[in-house]
Design an enzyme around this catalytic site. Structure first.
Site, PDB file in Angstrom:
ATOM      1  N   GLY A 125       1.008  -1.166  -0.019  1.00  0.00           N
ATOM      2  CA  GLY A 125       0.139   0.069   0.151  1.00  0.00           C
ATOM      3  C   GLY A 125       0.920   1.245   0.006  1.00  0.00           C
ATOM      4  O   GLY A 125       2.139   1.228   0.130  1.00  0.00           O
ATOM      5  N   LYS A 126       0.138   2.525  -0.269  1.00  0.00           N
ATOM      6  CA  LYS A 126       1.194   3.469  -0.217  1.00  0.00           C
ATOM      7  C   LYS A 126      -0.029   4.750  -0.340  1.00  0.00           C
ATOM      8  O   LYS A 126      -1.109   4.504  -0.881  1.00  0.00           O
ATOM      9  CB  LYS A 126       2.040   3.706  -1.487  1.00  0.00           C
ATOM     10  CG  LYS A 126       2.978   4.625  -1.072  1.00  0.00           C
ATOM     11  CD  LYS A 126       4.221   4.047  -0.248  1.00  0.00           C
ATOM     12  CE  LYS A 126       5.369   4.902  -0.203  1.00  0.00           C
ATOM     13  NZ  LYS A 126       6.258   4.178   0.726  1.00  0.00           N
TER      14      LYS A 126
END
Length: 420
Positions: A108-109
């Site tokens: 994720g980011k």
């Protein structure tokens, strides 16, 4: 959406890397498509009242690449250049990184398009709390666990934790990592990424039969990763001769006193003007002869323009995506530089974030020595897997690391099947 993502040069680079590895692995088209594209792309508006009474709306993004192997894990950055394509690329790389390190996470980011240097403490707090509230339908300690990144720190994480926990009506420490120690953060978390870069660089020198003590290094970037890369290398006896940041670069043939430079940067805002070293052009610094070159700031700094000029023995990628595909091709043709690719070199941060998450779930704390010992053990295992895979298949280390990671994700996708 595919076309929009591919217009972003960072995502296009990540997608090109994926396609090359998928071709090597001969992935079936259905698995290939499911592994490449992110599961969720979330964009929210973040209205914030500034100290002068005005209101400004910022845009925040969060990309969850896959949840097939567990909750997604990845940083939250505040930077004026943040956009959805960049965040999607970073989420993809984080997905590979977690798989390579055998962590039970997907990638994720997140990021907010703002300049934290122009914001007061109160404005940053209000941005963080509002973004947290907008993210609540999409996050949780078994869904999405964020961490600090460029422009954010443990104070940002403390605000995030407080907002989420207030909404939940109880303390939920596992919702975030990189927290302050007294809010159930982990010992060793701040230095983890840089420590890992330095540890693996020293292991590469061992493989090349180059003595670590009195070896030389150049570090591009003097934020958290660059600082702790330089500090750990110095503790090994490596002479860190060149260091740069956004203000410029400094050089000392006899080695820089990293602690003194850190104090100078804290006081003045950058490395420029440090009296223990001479000024040098940042681009020229990258091409100086050294044993270790550690790009530890932003992406795409090793390009087709400078790849042929590098004079290092080891390229330890502390940053995400510091080497363009065109530069990679030049380095592969040269064949004289030992590359530690980003998804391995800078995996120390997410690995210790995993340790923090585990400690939070168990309500148990490990010592810093325990944390760093476990980190080094896991990095050594991943390093060995990559080298063995590369040798077995006649590949460079970057493709070997990516192939191991993507193969792991693809196998899980295949085993779980596709919900109709």
């Amino acid at each position: 959406m595919r076309a929009e993502l591919l217009k972003n040069p960072v995502f296009a680079m990540a997608a090109e890397q994926f396609d090359q590895v998928a071709d090597f692995l001969e992935l079936d088209d259905d698995i290939r498509e499911r592994c490449k594209w992110p599961k969720r792309l979330i964009t929210v508006t973040v209205p914030v009242r500034h100290d002068d009474g005005s209101t400004r709306v910022y845009f925040g993004h969060r990309v969850q690449h896959h949840l097939s192997r567990g909750p997604v894990k990845g940083g939250l950055r505040y930077h004026p250049d943040v956009d959805l394509g960049e965040v999607a690329a970073l989420a993809m790389w984080m997905n590979w990184k977690c798989a390579l390190m055998d962590l039970p996470f997907g990638g994720g980011k997140g990021g907010i398009n703002c300049d934290p240097r122009t914001l007061s403490v109160g404005e940053k707090e209000r941005i963080t709390r509002r973004f947290t509230m907008e993210m609540i339908p999409f996050i949780g300690e078994e869904i999405d666990v964020m961490a600090p990144d460029m422009g954010t720190d443990e104070q940002t994480m403390a605000w995030f934790l407080d907002t989420y926990s207030t909404h939940a009506g109880k303390m939920v420490p596992g919702i975030i990592t990189g927290k302050p120690i007294n809010l159930q953060g982990s010992e060793g978390r701040i230095r983890a990424t840089g420590h890992g870069v330095a540890f693996l660089a020293s292991r590469a020198l061992n493989k090349l039969a180059v003595p670590v003590r009195d070896a030389s290094a150049v570090v591009q970037g003097f934020g958290n990763v660059g600082l702790h890369t330089a500090l750990t290398l110095s503790s090994y006896g490596v002479e860190v001769r060149g260091i740069s940041d956004v203000t410029g670069a400094v050089w000392n043939d006899k080695g820089i006193d990293v602690q003194a430079l850190s104090r100078h940067a804290d006081t003045t805002g950058g490395v420029v003007g440090f009296d223990g070293a001479d000024a040098i052009d940042p681009e020229e610094m990258l091409c100086q002869p050294c044993d270790i070159l550690a790009p530890a700031a932003c992406g795409m700094v090793i390009t087709c323009d400078n790849a042929s000029k590098l004079r290092c023995k080891v390229l330890a990628e502390g940053a995400n995506g510091p080497t363009t595909p065109e530069a990679d091709a030049i380095l592969a043709e040269r064949g004289d530089i030992f590359i530690i690719p980003d998804i391995l070199a800078n995996a120390g941060g997410v690995t210790v974030s995993y340790f923090e998450w585990v400690q939070n779930l168990q309500r148990y704390r490990w010592t810093e020595r325990e944390v760093l010992t476990r980190l080094e053990t896991m990095l050594e295992a991943a390093f060995t897997r990559v080298l063995q895979f590369a040798e077995r298949h006649g590949l460079g280390q970057r493709v070997a690391a990516q192939a191991l990671a993507i193969q792991t994700v693809a196998e899980v996708k295949s085993q779980r099947g596709m919900f109709p």
